[in-house]
Design a protein around this motif. Sequence first.
Motif, short mmCIF file in Angstrom:
data_model
loop_
_atom_site.label_atom_id
_atom_site.label_comp_id
_atom_site.label_asym_id
_atom_site.label_seq_id
_atom_site.Cartn_x
_atom_site.Cartn_y
_atom_site.Cartn_z
N ARG A 1 0.85 -1.20 0.00
CA ARG A 1 0.00 0.00 0.00
C ARG A 1 0.88 1.24 0.00
NH1 ARG A 1 -5.19 -0.27 3.48
NH2 ARG A 1 -5.69 -1.47 1.60
N VAL A 2 0.68 2.09 -1.01
CA VAL A 2 1.54 3.25 -1.22
C VAL A 2 0.70 4.52 -1.16
CG1 VAL A 2 3.19 4.37 -2.77
CG2 VAL A 2 3.05 1.86 -2.68
N THR B 1 2.51 10.47 -7.43
CA THR B 1 3.43 9.33 -7.46
C THR B 1 3.30 8.68 -8.82
OG1 THR B 1 3.32 8.90 -5.08
CG2 THR B 1 3.92 7.06 -6.49
N THR B 2 4.43 8.51 -9.52
CA THR B 2 4.40 7.99 -10.89
C THR B 2 5.15 6.67 -11.05
OG1 THR B 2 6.34 9.35 -11.43
CG2 THR B 2 4.16 10.29 -11.89
N GLN B 3 5.86 6.23 -10.02
CA GLN B 3 6.60 4.97 -10.12
C GLN B 3 6.79 4.38 -8.73
OE1 GLN B 3 10.03 4.71 -12.88
NE2 GLN B 3 11.25 3.99 -11.14
N VAL B 4 6.62 3.07 -8.65
CA VAL B 4 6.83 2.35 -7.40
C VAL B 4 7.71 1.14 -7.69
CG1 VAL B 4 5.72 1.02 -5.55
CG2 VAL B 4 4.61 3.08 -6.43
N GLN C 1 9.79 5.24 -4.04
CA GLN C 1 8.58 5.90 -4.51
C GLN C 1 8.98 7.17 -5.24
OE1 GLN C 1 5.94 6.99 -1.32
NE2 GLN C 1 4.27 7.60 -2.66
N THR C 2 8.68 7.24 -6.54
CA THR C 2 9.09 8.38 -7.36
C THR C 2 7.89 9.28 -7.65
OG1 THR C 2 10.82 7.04 -8.41
CG2 THR C 2 10.17 9.07 -9.53
N TYR C 3 8.12 10.59 -7.50
CA TYR C 3 7.06 11.57 -7.74
C TYR C 3 7.28 12.30 -9.06
CZ TYR C 3 5.33 11.03 -2.95
OH TYR C 3 4.79 10.53 -1.79
N SER C 4 6.20 12.94 -9.53
CA SER C 4 6.25 13.63 -10.82
C SER C 4 7.19 14.84 -10.80
CB SER C 4 4.83 14.09 -11.22
OG SER C 4 4.25 14.89 -10.20
N ASP C 5 7.53 15.36 -9.61
CA ASP C 5 8.46 16.48 -9.54
C ASP C 5 9.92 16.02 -9.43
OD1 ASP C 5 8.54 15.46 -6.99
OD2 ASP C 5 7.87 17.29 -5.98
N GLY C 6 10.15 14.70 -9.57
CA GLY C 6 11.50 14.17 -9.53
C GLY C 6 11.95 13.70 -8.16
N ASN C 7 11.18 13.99 -7.13
CA ASN C 7 11.54 13.56 -5.78
C ASN C 7 11.39 12.05 -5.65
OD1 ASN C 7 12.18 13.72 -3.01
ND2 ASN C 7 10.00 13.80 -2.47
N VAL C 8 12.38 11.40 -5.01
CA VAL C 8 12.34 9.95 -4.78
C VAL C 8 12.43 9.69 -3.27
CG1 VAL C 8 13.47 7.73 -5.19
CG2 VAL C 8 13.44 9.46 -7.00
N VAL C 9 11.42 9.05 -2.75
CA VAL C 9 11.40 8.71 -1.33
C VAL C 9 11.86 7.26 -1.19
CG1 VAL C 9 10.01 8.51 0.76
CG2 VAL C 9 9.53 10.33 -0.90
N ARG C 10 12.89 7.05 -0.38
CA ARG C 10 13.51 5.73 -0.23
C ARG C 10 13.00 5.08 1.06
NH1 ARG C 10 18.11 5.28 -3.30
NH2 ARG C 10 19.19 4.03 -1.73
N TRP C 11 12.08 4.16 0.92
CA TRP C 11 11.54 3.41 2.05
C TRP C 11 12.44 2.20 2.28
CZ3 TRP C 11 7.72 5.86 4.58
CH2 TRP C 11 7.00 6.83 3.89
N ILE C 12 13.61 2.46 2.87
CA ILE C 12 14.63 1.41 2.97
C ILE C 12 15.19 1.23 4.38
CG2 ILE C 12 15.29 1.73 0.56
CD1 ILE C 12 17.75 3.24 1.55
N ASP C 13 14.78 2.08 5.31
CA ASP C 13 15.34 2.01 6.67
C ASP C 13 14.74 0.85 7.44
OD1 ASP C 13 16.77 4.30 6.07
OD2 ASP C 13 15.21 5.64 6.86
N GLU C 14 15.60 0.08 8.09
CA GLU C 14 15.13 -1.05 8.88
C GLU C 14 14.93 -0.64 10.33
OE1 GLU C 14 16.93 -4.85 8.27
OE2 GLU C 14 17.71 -4.29 6.29
N THR C 15 13.81 -1.05 10.89
CA THR C 15 13.48 -0.72 12.27
C THR C 15 14.28 -1.61 13.22
OG1 THR C 15 11.24 -0.07 11.61
CG2 THR C 15 11.61 -0.54 13.95
#
Length: 262
Positions: free
Chosen positions: A66-67, A76-79, A162-176
């Motif tokens: 779920r994004v 959001t344009t790419q997952v 998660q890539t946005y249309s403005d070029g921003n990329v959110v990296r959901w990669i941190d481990e808890t």
Amino acid sequence: MSLTSVTQSPRSTGTGTATRGLRRAATVAALTAAAVLAGAGAAFAHVTVHPDSYPQGASDGTLTFRVPNEEDKADTTQVDVFFPAAQPIASVLVAPLPGWTSTVKTVKLAKPIVTDDGNITDAVSEVLWTGGKIAPGQYQDFTVAFGQLPTGVDQLVFKALQTYSDGNVVRWIDETVKGQPEPDHPAPVLTLTAPVPDGGDSAAPSAAPSAAASAAPNTSAAATAAKPSDSTARGLGIAALVVAVLALAAAGLGLVRARSRQ
């Protein structure tokens, strides 16, 4: 005049005390409810996997990523979801999603997976979704069906971009890390419980979104909870609001009683 002044003083004090108590109760209850609901909102904004647990070795199930869109003015344009290399999943089938194109990438395994049907030498490395969009204030479910989950581990970490249309990329990669605060961008985690005994049902928990819901167009993120923990947080928030109402009622009753003594 002196008698009148002395008579009014206790009345004024009683009313003022009740009023101050009313304000304090309202302020404390409101802050408590706001804090709890803010925590629920933060968890809801994360990329998550559903259901959040499966038995080790479970077969023929589904995973739904779920994004939500966290931006105010970009889609959001790419997952891109990366599958754990150390705990390989041999194969997946991607549920069709209107407007989106999916690509499944695989990698050669250093050690083949031995099955009753033969050795498996390739495993899924990532699944990429492109071509569609998730508008601000909305979320999208991306679902895959897997053949079999690994055994001998207690969790699978699916890092995501998660890539946005403005070029921003959110990296959901941190481990808890247990005992430490949750990171700002935690990776989706699937908990693996004890294997189901032979003859048992290894199907997914009922928390998994339905296939119809997963393939539906973008839906408002406020329409449903992302995880059971979010539902719990919202429940606590509602409870805090109830406490606020009760506190206000109690303080109001005190105010009425103070005034009735006048």
